[in-house]
Design a protein around this motif. Structure first.
Motif, PDB file in Angstrom:
ATOM      1  N   ALA A 308       0.834  -1.209   0.000  1.00  0.00           N
ATOM      2  CA  ALA A 308       0.000   0.000   0.000  1.00  0.00           C
ATOM      3  C   ALA A 308       0.866   1.255   0.000  1.00  0.00           C
ATOM      4  O   ALA A 308       0.559   2.247  -0.673  1.00  0.00           O
ATOM      5  CB  ALA A 308      -0.924  -0.009   1.216  1.00  0.00           C
ATOM      6  N   ALA A 309       1.970   1.234   0.740  1.00  0.00           N
ATOM      7  CA  ALA A 309       2.890   2.382   0.754  1.00  0.00           C
ATOM      8  C   ALA A 309       3.515   2.581  -0.616  1.00  0.00           C
ATOM      9  O   ALA A 309       3.671   3.725  -1.090  1.00  0.00           O
ATOM     10  CB  ALA A 309       3.974   2.156   1.814  1.00  0.00           C
ATOM     11  N   ILE A 310       3.890   1.485  -1.270  1.00  0.00           N
ATOM     12  CA  ILE A 310       4.498   1.568  -2.599  1.00  0.00           C
ATOM     13  C   ILE A 310       3.504   2.093  -3.625  1.00  0.00           C
ATOM     14  O   ILE A 310       3.867   2.855  -4.538  1.00  0.00           O
ATOM     15  CB  ILE A 310       5.038   0.183  -3.008  1.00  0.00           C
ATOM     16  N   GLU A 311       2.251   1.717  -3.466  1.00  0.00           N
ATOM     17  CA  GLU A 311       1.229   2.219  -4.391  1.00  0.00           C
ATOM     18  C   GLU A 311       1.096   3.729  -4.278  1.00  0.00           C
ATOM     19  O   GLU A 311       0.892   4.436  -5.269  1.00  0.00           O
ATOM     20  CB  GLU A 311      -0.107   1.537  -4.102  1.00  0.00           C
ATOM     21  N   LEU A 312       1.230   4.249  -3.050  1.00  0.00           N
ATOM     22  CA  LEU A 312       1.149   5.692  -2.844  1.00  0.00           C
ATOM     23  C   LEU A 312       2.417   6.390  -3.344  1.00  0.00           C
ATOM     24  O   LEU A 312       2.346   7.514  -3.848  1.00  0.00           O
ATOM     25  CB  LEU A 312       0.955   5.998  -1.355  1.00  0.00           C
ATOM     26  N   ASP A 313       3.560   5.751  -3.184  1.00  0.00           N
ATOM     27  CA  ASP A 313       4.825   6.335  -3.619  1.00  0.00           C
ATOM     28  C   ASP A 313       5.745   5.229  -4.109  1.00  0.00           C
ATOM     29  O   ASP A 313       6.475   4.612  -3.322  1.00  0.00           O
ATOM     30  CB  ASP A 313       5.482   7.102  -2.469  1.00  0.00           C
ATOM     31  N   PRO A 314       5.754   4.936  -5.411  1.00  0.00           N
ATOM     32  CA  PRO A 314       6.597   3.865  -5.962  1.00  0.00           C
ATOM     33  C   PRO A 314       8.094   4.111  -5.790  1.00  0.00           C
ATOM     34  O   PRO A 314       8.892   3.186  -5.951  1.00  0.00           O
ATOM     35  CB  PRO A 314       6.226   3.846  -7.449  1.00  0.00           C
ATOM     36  N   GLU A 315       8.505   5.351  -5.454  1.00  0.00           N
ATOM     37  CA  GLU A 315       9.919   5.678  -5.294  1.00  0.00           C
ATOM     38  C   GLU A 315      10.377   5.599  -3.838  1.00  0.00           C
ATOM     39  O   GLU A 315      11.505   5.990  -3.530  1.00  0.00           O
ATOM     40  CB  GLU A 315      10.187   7.096  -5.820  1.00  0.00           C
ATOM     41  N   PHE A 316       9.532   5.095  -2.952  1.00  0.00           N
ATOM     42  CA  PHE A 316       9.855   5.026  -1.529  1.00  0.00           C
ATOM     43  C   PHE A 316      10.712   3.782  -1.278  1.00  0.00           C
ATOM     44  O   PHE A 316      10.213   2.670  -1.135  1.00  0.00           O
ATOM     45  CB  PHE A 316       8.556   4.971  -0.722  1.00  0.00           C
ATOM     46  N   SER A 317      12.020   3.969  -1.189  1.00  0.00           N
ATOM     47  CA  SER A 317      12.954   2.833  -1.156  1.00  0.00           C
ATOM     48  C   SER A 317      12.759   1.949   0.072  1.00  0.00           C
ATOM     49  O   SER A 317      12.872   0.722  -0.006  1.00  0.00           O
ATOM     50  CB  SER A 317      14.398   3.336  -1.206  1.00  0.00           C
ATOM     51  N   ARG A 318      12.477   2.543   1.215  1.00  0.00           N
ATOM     52  CA  ARG A 318      12.381   1.718   2.428  1.00  0.00           C
ATOM     53  C   ARG A 318      11.115   0.869   2.446  1.00  0.00           C
ATOM     54  O   ARG A 318      11.079  -0.174   3.104  1.00  0.00           O
ATOM     55  CB  ARG A 318      12.478   2.598   3.670  1.00  0.00           C
ATOM     56  N   ALA A 319      10.086   1.296   1.750  1.00  0.00           N
ATOM     57  CA  ALA A 319       8.915   0.424   1.624  1.00  0.00           C
ATOM     58  C   ALA A 319       9.282  -0.819   0.818  1.00  0.00           C
ATOM     59  O   ALA A 319       8.852  -1.936   1.134  1.00  0.00           O
ATOM     60  CB  ALA A 319       7.769   1.182   0.958  1.00  0.00           C
ATOM     61  N   TRP A 320      10.104  -0.631  -0.217  1.00  0.00           N
ATOM     62  CA  TRP A 320      10.574  -1.775  -1.007  1.00  0.00           C
ATOM     63  C   TRP A 320      11.468  -2.683  -0.171  1.00  0.00           C
ATOM     64  O   TRP A 320      11.377  -3.922  -0.252  1.00  0.00           O
ATOM     65  CB  TRP A 320      11.342  -1.288  -2.241  1.00  0.00           C
ATOM     66  N   SER A 321      12.360  -2.100   0.642  1.00  0.00           N
ATOM     67  CA  SER A 321      13.249  -2.935   1.457  1.00  0.00           C
ATOM     68  C   SER A 321      12.472  -3.692   2.526  1.00  0.00           C
ATOM     69  O   SER A 321      12.791  -4.846   2.840  1.00  0.00           O
ATOM     70  CB  SER A 321      14.346  -2.090   2.100  1.00  0.00           C
ATOM     71  N   GLY A 322      11.445  -3.058   3.099  1.00  0.00           N
ATOM     72  CA  GLY A 322      10.594  -3.760   4.060  1.00  0.00           C
ATOM     73  C   GLY A 322       9.892  -4.942   3.415  1.00  0.00           C
ATOM     74  O   GLY A 322       9.758  -6.018   4.019  1.00  0.00           O
ATOM     75  N   LEU A 323       9.467  -4.748   2.167  1.00  0.00           N
ATOM     76  CA  LEU A 323       8.834  -5.834   1.423  1.00  0.00           C
ATOM     77  C   LEU A 323       9.827  -6.974   1.193  1.00  0.00           C
ATOM     78  O   LEU A 323       9.486  -8.157   1.326  1.00  0.00           O
ATOM     79  CB  LEU A 323       8.321  -5.296   0.086  1.00  0.00           C
ATOM     80  N   ALA A 324      11.073  -6.625   0.881  1.00  0.00           N
ATOM     81  CA  ALA A 324      12.107  -7.651   0.667  1.00  0.00           C
ATOM     82  C   ALA A 324      12.362  -8.452   1.936  1.00  0.00           C
ATOM     83  O   ALA A 324      12.469  -9.685   1.900  1.00  0.00           O
ATOM     84  CB  ALA A 324      13.405  -6.989   0.196  1.00  0.00           C
ATOM     85  N   LEU A 325      12.468  -7.776   3.072  1.00  0.00           N
ATOM     86  CA  LEU A 325      12.702  -8.470   4.334  1.00  0.00           C
ATOM     87  C   LEU A 325      11.562  -9.439   4.658  1.00  0.00           C
ATOM     88  O   LEU A 325      11.788 -10.550   5.137  1.00  0.00           O
ATOM     89  CB  LEU A 325      12.862  -7.456   5.470  1.00  0.00           C
ATOM     90  N   THR A 326      10.338  -9.000   4.388  1.00  0.00           N
ATOM     91  CA  THR A 326       9.181  -9.833   4.738  1.00  0.00           C
ATOM     92  C   THR A 326       9.107 -11.077   3.871  1.00  0.00           C
ATOM     93  O   THR A 326       8.875 -12.187   4.365  1.00  0.00           O
ATOM     94  CB  THR A 326       7.884  -9.016   4.619  1.00  0.00           C
ATOM     95  N   TRP A 327       9.303 -10.903   2.565  1.00  0.00           N
ATOM     96  CA  TRP A 327       9.292 -12.073   1.689  1.00  0.00           C
ATOM     97  C   TRP A 327      10.435 -13.022   2.049  1.00  0.00           C
ATOM     98  O   TRP A 327      10.316 -14.249   1.905  1.00  0.00           O
ATOM     99  CB  TRP A 327       9.402 -11.635   0.230  1.00  0.00           C
ATOM    100  N   SER A 328      11.554 -12.496   2.526  1.00  0.00           N
ATOM    101  CA  SER A 328      12.705 -13.338   2.866  1.00  0.00           C
ATOM    102  C   SER A 328      12.395 -14.334   3.973  1.00  0.00           C
ATOM    103  O   SER A 328      12.906 -15.461   3.978  1.00  0.00           O
ATOM    104  CB  SER A 328      13.899 -12.467   3.300  1.00  0.00           C
ATOM    105  N   VAL A 329      11.576 -13.924   4.945  1.00  0.00           N
ATOM    106  CA  VAL A 329      11.316 -14.797   6.096  1.00  0.00           C
ATOM    107  C   VAL A 329       9.989 -15.538   6.000  1.00  0.00           C
ATOM    108  O   VAL A 329       9.731 -16.454   6.786  1.00  0.00           O
ATOM    109  CB  VAL A 329      11.351 -13.989   7.414  1.00  0.00           C
ATOM    110  N   LEU A 330       9.142 -15.173   5.042  1.00  0.00           N
ATOM    111  CA  LEU A 330       7.789 -15.742   4.970  1.00  0.00           C
ATOM    112  C   LEU A 330       7.772 -17.268   4.865  1.00  0.00           C
ATOM    113  O   LEU A 330       6.931 -17.910   5.506  1.00  0.00           O
ATOM    114  CB  LEU A 330       7.024 -15.110   3.799  1.00  0.00           C
TER     115      LEU A 330
END
Length: 611
Positions: A308-330
């Motif tokens: 949802a954060a990325i949809e609001l701002d696709p250039e928000f790097s930390r939202a992308w990194s948070g997504l990466a961390l979550t998929w890593s442990v899922l």
């Protein structure tokens, strides 16, 4: 005769000088010896007090008495013509010179010879392969109090504290308590001194945020934990569109107050890769909070928040990194295929790094995927790189520990895990993983103490209860099984009661019930449905394998191997090489050896020679 002349005649000054020098030599020797047995500080303090009290007594004694050939006499009884004070003076001079030589020798020795460490000094928790020593100064950033009328501004006030924490965490000479630990004291009425003691820090930053319209007032103060003394405070009135600069100003001022050098990989005043959307920023904070909870439900919710954060701002790097961390442990918490999770994690991490090459969370996610792909050396290189950029990032130390363990460097791995715990003592997942590897290495007392402490601080953490249940069945502590299964079933909303299965398997009182329970456990070991309310299992596949092996059911355990993933997060549990005879015997079974060769599975980490 004047008073000063009498002092000189009676050698009072020389006696005083000799006493002070001799007392100093004796106290230095006592201090050195007491250090060897790790005596408490009050013993040394008492000796210094006795020495100080003794000086007036010695001076008074030398004024009143005089040593004569016939023995000790009162000074007024000695004939001045028969006085031996000149000879005493010469003797005292020789004593003073001799003691001075000894003092000089001791001072030289103290300078060039190291003082022995106390026998009870604990071993350093620093990993031997990483040069980052424990910083001398430390701080915890507590969540800032939301003073706004709208309770929805809670995430905003938390965000201010988190940004200050993130900035300070990059300072090499400063230990910063992790967010999960510091924020566990939100709305706590405990004194600052108690909070600081629980977090292992010397300073605490606390503050408040008052938001009204487009205006915000932020107040922050730095408190010395030991005495509650306020070292620094400041109030900031700003426009909301300048929020990141506000956070930077606070971090700069705190760093100056602590007298450390602010050494960040990029200028704090340039936030080119931050978002201008406060809504996206708050969604990011929500996602990180959910990520730290480490459950199937919280991780799926975290993904939704980051997206949802990325949809609001696709250039928000930390939202992308948070997504990466979550998929890593899922995959460790759900049935999500490792291939899908890895693809998603790599895509998000690379996107974050393209936007911000200094994004440490993205590098951390990338390192995790290198680890899952079996490239442990590259993963270790990336973990060390992250630690160099942000020494207080507890997750980097934790995941580095996993990579070291997979390399067979168990002691180094445990040191890295313990360092992570020192940075984030209130974390859920770090003590859990630390306990698991301690148990695997045979440090059972440490493992059980960590699990017990974790259950006390986080009684609603499913993974801790799952591990406690595994240990109870493995050890034959069957009396603990009903209570643990009941708590887990209530927490996970299970629709079926699995307690009889674990109880019957543990007790072995009825051969028929025991065999049925074993077969059910083996069938449950083929799934990772702990979080599924409609599935009865309360154990992950490796937990079932551990129970079977340590209870002697090697044939059933061997049958389970075909369903146990040997890549990705679950391979840790297979390759730990638990330090028990039962496990060693199991590994050496011909069927297990054949399966390992066929699947190209690496041998467990504990070296084994099978006859």
């Amino acid at each position: 005769m004047s008073f000063f002349a009498e002092l000189k005649r009676r050698n009072v000054v020389r006696v005083g000088i000799a006493y002070v020098l001799i007392a100093w030599v004796l106290l230095q020797a006592a201090d050195f010896g007491l250090d060897l047995i790790d005596a408490p500080n009050w013993v040394i303090q008492a000796l210094f007090l006795v020495a100080a009290i003794g000086l007036p007594a010695v001076l008074i004694f030398s004024w009143i008495f005089e040593m004569t050939p016939e023995g000790l006499k009162l000074d007024r009884e000695v004939d001045r013509g028969q006085s031996v004070t000149p000879e005493t003076k010469r003797r005292l001079d020789r004593v003073i010179i001799g003691v001075l030589v000894l003092v000089i020798a001791l001072l030289a020795g103290e300078r060039f010879l190291p003082r022995p460490e106390p026998t009870t000094t604990p071993p350093s928790a620093d990993p031997p392969q990483v040069s980052h020593s424990e910083p001398a100064q430390s701080i915890a950033v507590l969540p800032f109090l939301n003073m706004s009328a709208d309770p929805d501004n809670e995430y905003f006030s938390d965000g201010v504290a988190e940004e200050v924490l993130n900035a300070l965490a990059r300072i090499p000479d400063l230990k910063v308590a992790a967010r999960t630990s510091a924020f566990s004291f939100k709305n706590s009425a405990q004194p600052v001194s108690q909070i600081a003691a629980a977090l292992g820090v010397e300073h605490v930053l606390e503050g408040s945020v008052r938001k009204a319209g487009n205006q915000v007032r932020i107040t922050a103060q730095l408190v010395q934990a030991g005495d509650g003394f306020r070292l620094w405070s400041e109030t900031y009135d700003r426009q909301l569109d300048d929020i990141f600069r506000i956070q930077d100003d606070i971090a700069q001022n705190i760093a100056e107050a602590l007298k450390v050098t602010l050494d960040l990989p990029s200028s704090l005043n340039e936030r080119e890769n931050e978002t201008d959307s406060l809504e996206a920023y708050e969604l990011y904070l929500q996602g990180m909070g959910l990520w730290h909870q480490r459950s199937a439900a919280s991780l799926l919710s975290a993904i939704a928040a980051f997206e949802a954060a990325i949809e609001l701002d696709p250039e928000f790097s930390r939202a992308w990194s948070g997504l990466a961390l979550t998929w890593s442990v899922l995959p460790g918490y759900t049935d999500t295929p490792l291939s899908l999770a890895s693809e998603k994690a790599l895509e998000a991490a690379n996107r974050a790094l393209a936007l911000d090459p200094d994004n440490v969370e993205a590098r951390l996610g990338l390192a995790s995927e290198k680890m899952n792909a079996g490239n442990r050396q590259e993963a270790l290189r990336l973990y060390d790189e992250v630690i160099q950029l942000q020494p207080s990032l507890a997750t980097a130390w934790q995941w580095r520990g996993r990579a070291l363990a997979r390399e067979g460097r168990i002691e180094d791995a445990l040191a890295s895990y313990e360092r992570a715990m020192s940075l984030d003592p209130r974390s859920r997942i770090i003590p859990y993983n630390t306990a698991w590897w301690h148990e695997a290495a045979g440090n059972t007392d440490r493992a059980r103490a960590l699990v017990s402490s974790l259950l006390a601080s986080a009684p609603d953490f499913p993974e801790a209860l799952v591990f406690a249940l595994t240990l109870a069945v493995k050890d034959g502590a069957c009396q603990d099984v009903p209570q643990l299964t009941s708590r887990l079933e209530a927490l996970l909303g299970k629709q079926q009661d699995a307690s009889p299965t674990y109880r019957d398997y543990c007790e072995k009182s009825d051969p028929g019930l025991w065999a049925e329970a074993r077969d059910r456990l083996v069938s449950w070991g083929a799934t990772r449905a702990v979080a599924d309310p409609n599935h009865p299992t309360l154990s992950y596949p490796p937990d079932v394998l551990i129970m079977l092996v340590d209870r002697g059911d090697h044939e059933a355990a061997e049958g389970l191997l075909k369903d146990l993933p040997h890549e990705g997060p679950f391979s840790d549990y297979w390759r730990a090489g638990r330090s028990s005879d039962a496990w060693n015997d199991f590994v050496c079974r011909p069927g297990v050896q054949a399966w390992m060769a066929r699947e190209q599975v690496e041998f467990p980490l504990q070296p084994e020679t099978c006859d």
